[in-house]
Design a protein around this motif. Structure first.
Motif, mmCIF file in Angstrom:
data_model
loop_
_atom_site.group_PDB
_atom_site.id
_atom_site.type_symbol
_atom_site.label_atom_id
_atom_site.label_comp_id
_atom_site.label_asym_id
_atom_site.label_seq_id
_atom_site.Cartn_x
_atom_site.Cartn_y
_atom_site.Cartn_z
ATOM 1 N N ARG A 24 0.842 -1.185 0.000
ATOM 2 C CA ARG A 24 0.000 0.000 0.000
ATOM 3 C C ARG A 24 0.884 1.244 0.000
ATOM 4 O O ARG A 24 1.742 1.391 0.871
ATOM 5 C CB ARG A 24 -0.890 -0.022 1.243
ATOM 6 C CG ARG A 24 -1.995 1.001 1.217
ATOM 7 C CD ARG A 24 -2.984 0.762 2.314
ATOM 8 N NE ARG A 24 -2.388 0.851 3.644
ATOM 9 C CZ ARG A 24 -3.067 0.713 4.771
ATOM 10 N NH1 ARG A 24 -4.343 0.440 4.732
ATOM 11 N NH2 ARG A 24 -2.468 0.815 5.924
ATOM 12 N N TRP A 101 -12.355 1.662 1.151
ATOM 13 C CA TRP A 101 -12.520 2.622 2.243
ATOM 14 C C TRP A 101 -11.288 3.506 2.375
ATOM 15 O O TRP A 101 -11.385 4.679 2.744
ATOM 16 C CB TRP A 101 -12.814 1.910 3.559
ATOM 17 C CG TRP A 101 -14.156 1.248 3.557
ATOM 18 C CD1 TRP A 101 -14.423 -0.086 3.534
ATOM 19 C CD2 TRP A 101 -15.436 1.898 3.562
ATOM 20 N NE1 TRP A 101 -15.779 -0.307 3.515
ATOM 21 C CE2 TRP A 101 -16.428 0.889 3.543
ATOM 22 C CE3 TRP A 101 -15.837 3.235 3.580
ATOM 23 C CZ2 TRP A 101 -17.789 1.178 3.533
ATOM 24 C CZ3 TRP A 101 -17.200 3.525 3.575
ATOM 25 C CH2 TRP A 101 -18.156 2.495 3.550
ATOM 26 N N ARG B 72 -11.383 -2.409 11.933
ATOM 27 C CA ARG B 72 -10.868 -1.122 11.484
ATOM 28 C C ARG B 72 -11.932 -0.248 10.833
ATOM 29 O O ARG B 72 -11.621 0.818 10.320
ATOM 30 C CB ARG B 72 -9.719 -1.328 10.503
ATOM 31 C CG ARG B 72 -8.482 -1.881 11.166
ATOM 32 C CD ARG B 72 -7.280 -1.771 10.261
ATOM 33 N NE ARG B 72 -6.081 -2.210 10.969
ATOM 34 C CZ ARG B 72 -4.873 -2.151 10.454
ATOM 35 N NH1 ARG B 72 -4.701 -1.686 9.249
ATOM 36 N NH2 ARG B 72 -3.820 -2.560 11.147
ATOM 37 N N LEU B 73 -13.139 -0.734 10.807
ATOM 38 C CA LEU B 73 -14.196 0.016 10.134
ATOM 39 C C LEU B 73 -15.465 -0.034 10.980
ATOM 40 O O LEU B 73 -16.058 -1.098 11.162
ATOM 41 C CB LEU B 73 -14.457 -0.581 8.749
ATOM 42 C CG LEU B 73 -15.342 0.220 7.820
ATOM 43 C CD1 LEU B 73 -14.667 1.537 7.437
ATOM 44 C CD2 LEU B 73 -15.662 -0.571 6.570
ATOM 45 N N TRP B 109 -12.967 5.088 10.130
ATOM 46 C CA TRP B 109 -11.966 4.202 9.532
ATOM 47 C C TRP B 109 -10.646 4.361 10.272
ATOM 48 O O TRP B 109 -10.136 5.479 10.392
ATOM 49 C CB TRP B 109 -11.797 4.535 8.044
ATOM 50 C CG TRP B 109 -10.749 3.740 7.346
ATOM 51 C CD1 TRP B 109 -10.609 2.390 7.333
ATOM 52 C CD2 TRP B 109 -9.681 4.254 6.549
ATOM 53 N NE1 TRP B 109 -9.526 2.031 6.569
ATOM 54 C CE2 TRP B 109 -8.934 3.149 6.077
ATOM 55 C CE3 TRP B 109 -9.281 5.539 6.174
ATOM 56 C CZ2 TRP B 109 -7.818 3.299 5.262
ATOM 57 C CZ3 TRP B 109 -8.182 5.686 5.362
ATOM 58 C CH2 TRP B 109 -7.460 4.570 4.913
ATOM 59 N N PRO B 111 -7.050 3.466 9.834
ATOM 60 C CA PRO B 111 -6.149 2.919 8.812
ATOM 61 C C PRO B 111 -4.940 2.201 9.390
ATOM 62 O O PRO B 111 -4.334 1.371 8.711
ATOM 63 C CB PRO B 111 -5.721 4.156 8.014
ATOM 64 C CG PRO B 111 -5.903 5.298 8.938
ATOM 65 C CD PRO B 111 -7.024 4.941 9.857
#
Lengths: 442, 203
Positions: A24, A101, B72-73, B109, B111
């Protein structure tokens, strides 16, 4: 999800995202999203000579001080072009291995920075809504569609052709891959290249349009494209937009792009066992709607829908699929008859709506579908008004072979607007279509 | 010292005192959760014909409840309000106070592994303006309802697996349309709220 093919077979969703990503790169993704702004701004200022793009510290300070307003751009620009632009911000994240997301904030970041720093005009709140939300929806769909077009195992002209086609649909991904050397790199295709249940259906034919008993168009050519990616009751939920539908209608002498409707599954909970005869699921869907039947009506919206999807077996392997859903229109637009400012002849506002759908299938073929949808909009920019827009749509399809078929469809669309104490303005648009269908199963 | 300030200081001290042992604990982000926050911020009131925005300061607060889609969400519903009644100021002989509320569906969120999160949400907004014409004249109340949009960034500091303290900063946009004020109509009103909060989260 009217108008899009769906498939009955139950199978697991493809594992992982459509593009094969190992690392990422968040910083690069942010840089690319902001780079899109820099590129567009300098292109407009230096090449096209756009005065509104000649930004400076003074324009930035003024925009930060004054804040949001509503702009006066045309319907096509605000409701279609801006969402396409927003998709580039979003896909700056997707191409750098961020999840759905993880890429969502980039759509908002790119749009926000453009509004404040990309133009000397005051930031436009409607642009921010449309670019961000529409960009997420259209961006994720284009990200998945181009993954099916690219072929990492192809070489030569076939490879280049596919990469160029994919870049036209998703420029930021195409350019990033070009600079990374991915256009020539040969290797295994990512799972998203072959998503399993994926169908494109082309419907070419003629249409007739009538507004309040006045004929607007008779025997005019029209092309409808329905894309179905996944099956909401056949594919277990794995990640946002692992199931989506796209409905496009283009009429050369009827205003060009008449309709672009897209709906992607954000989340789903099965209410019945996977092997149950009657299936029910609660689904959350992100919707993007654009309808512009020039001379008749225009409607667009960004909305979130929550509904119950059901599947009932019928004799001889037929089945009935239904949907009952409610939606919240975060920001919608509806045309303003005989009014407007500048290029803008429509109003903005939030709202809510309901949808009821029925369709009869056998295997992968849909024979009959019926959809009724009603949307209420309350104007917050423009002439203060309340609008009720309804769409009633019917379609009948007869397969003539595995890929070829014939069909007919009809829409009755009404719109009732209340402007203060004035009498309600009611208009009705009726459209009928006959067409040949060609189904592509990539 | 206001109640919100005292609450913020208490939570901050508690977070610093307990953060070290709690850092070893993985916060539980599953199942249902609720968050209660208080703070303050300012609101910018602009319109299509406004030469300059009107800026006011006020107290804010929110309640957020929801569930966990993944660790995480998180998904939830947020009720946010900013009230400047206590801070109503006078300009040119007119006192203008403004209350702003937004009910929205939000996504949080996380991350990274730590407690930093980003928030985004969409919903409905309601803004109410109060302006007495002159001394002894009844207040004119006008209001508008429209679209609400919110963004934010925050930091969760776990005190235990079930309790966290949170510091966050958020922006709230409310597009409420035309509002009738005094003898005129203010076109296409948009309010922008910037606010900072301290909160308690229960999971």
């Amino acid at each position: 999800m009217f108008g899009a093919p769906s498939l009955a077979m139950s199978q697991s969703a493809p594992s992982g995202p459509p593009g094969e990503c190992s690392t990422r790169k968040t910083g690069l993704a942010v840089g690319e999203a902001l780079g899109v702004n820099l590129f567009v701004n300098r292109l407009d200022a230096w090449v096209l000579g756009e005065e509104t793009q000649r930004v400076n510290f003074e324009s930035w300070a003024r925009n930060l001080r004054l804040g949001w307003e509503w702009d006066e751009n045309g319907f096509l620009t605000n409701m279609w072009a801006h969402p396409l632009h927003g998709g580039q911000y979003f896909n700056a994240g997707r191409v750098n291995c961020l999840s759905y997301w993880g890429s969502v904030p980039l759509a908002f970041l790119g749009s926000w920075t453009w509004e404040y720093f990309g133009e000397i005009n005051r930031p436009s709140l409607n642009d921010f809504f449309m670019t961000s939300l529409g960009g997420i929806a259209l961006g994720e769909m284009s990200h998945r569609l181009v993954a099916t077009i690219r072929d990492e195992q192809a070489t030569g002209s076939k490879r280049i052709t596919r990469e160029v086609l994919a870049m036209l649909l998703n420029p930021v991904e195409g350019v990033t891959r070009l600079f990374r050397g991915d256009w020539k790199r040969v290797g295994p295709n990512p799972p998203g290249h072959d998503p399993g249940l994926f169908t494109v259906q082309l419907k070419a034919g003629l249409r007739g349009v009538e507004q309040d008993s006045t004929g607007l168009c008779t025997s005019c050519p029209t092309l409808v494209i329905d894309i179905g990616y996944g099956d909401p009751l056949g594919v277990d939920f794995a990640e946002p937009f692992d199931v989506f539908t796209v409905h496009v209608q283009v009429s050369p002498d009827g205003g060009g792009l008449n309709a672009l409707e897209a709906a992607g599954r954000l989340y789903q909970v099965d209410l019945t066992a996977p092997d149950a005869g009657r299936r029910h699921a609660l689904a959350v869907t992100q919707r993007y709607d654009y309808r512009n039947f020039t001379g008749a009506y225009a409607f667009g919206s960004q909305s979130i829908e929550v509904g119950v999807l059901s599947r009932f077996p019928l004799p001889k392997r037929y089945r009935l699929d239904t949907k009952l859903a409610g939606d919240l229109v975060v920001m919608g637009a509806v045309d303003l008859p005989n009014g407007g400012v500048g290029e803008r002849s429509y109003d903005f506002g939030p709202g809510a709506g309901v949808t009821v759908e029925f369709s009869i299938w056998r295997g992968t073929k849909r024979f009959v579908s019926l959809r009724n949808r009603a949307e209420y909009l309350h104007t917050v920019s423009g002439i203060r008004a309340d609008h009720l827009v309804t769409f009633s749509e019917f379609e009948l399809m007869v397969p003539l072979g595995r890929r070829i078929g014939i069909g007919a469809s009809g829409d009755v669309n009404t719109r009732t607007s209340g402007y203060g104490t004035d009498p309600r303005d009611t208009r009705q648009v009726t459209e009928g279509r006959v067409f040949l269908t060609w189904t592509i199963d990539p | 010292m206001t109640g919100a300030t005292r609450l913020g200081i208490v939570l901050l001290v508690a977070a610093v005192a307990l953060a070290t042992p709690a850092a070893a604990q993985e916060p539980m982000r599953s199942g249902l959760w609720a968050e209660f926050g208080r703070g303050g911020g300012n609101v910018h009131l602009g319109c299509s014909t406004c030469l300059e925005p009107t800026v006011r300061y006020g107290r804010s607060g929110y309640v957020r409840v929801g569930g966990s889609l993944t660790p995480r969400l998180l998904w939830g519903v947020e009720f946010f309000g900013l009230f400047d009644r206590e801070f109503g100021s006078t300009e040119d002989g007119t006192t203008l106070t403004l209350d702003n509320a937004i009910a929205s569906t939000v996504v949080l969120w996380y991350p990274w592994r730590g407690g930093i999160y980003f928030k985004g949400g969409l919903g409905l907004a309601h803004t109410e303006l109060v302006a007495p014409v002159s001394e002894g004249t009844p207040e004119i109340i006008t209001s508008g309802t429209g679209s609400g949009l919110t963004f934010g960034i925050g930091l969760d500091v776990p005190l235990s697996r079930r309790f966290s303290v949170t510091a966050n900063f958020g922006m709230f946009y409310s597009a409420i349309g035309d509002v009738a004020l005094l003898e005129s109509v203010v076109d296409d009103v948009i309010t922008t709220v910037y606010q900072a909060n301290f909160a308690i989260t229960i999971r």
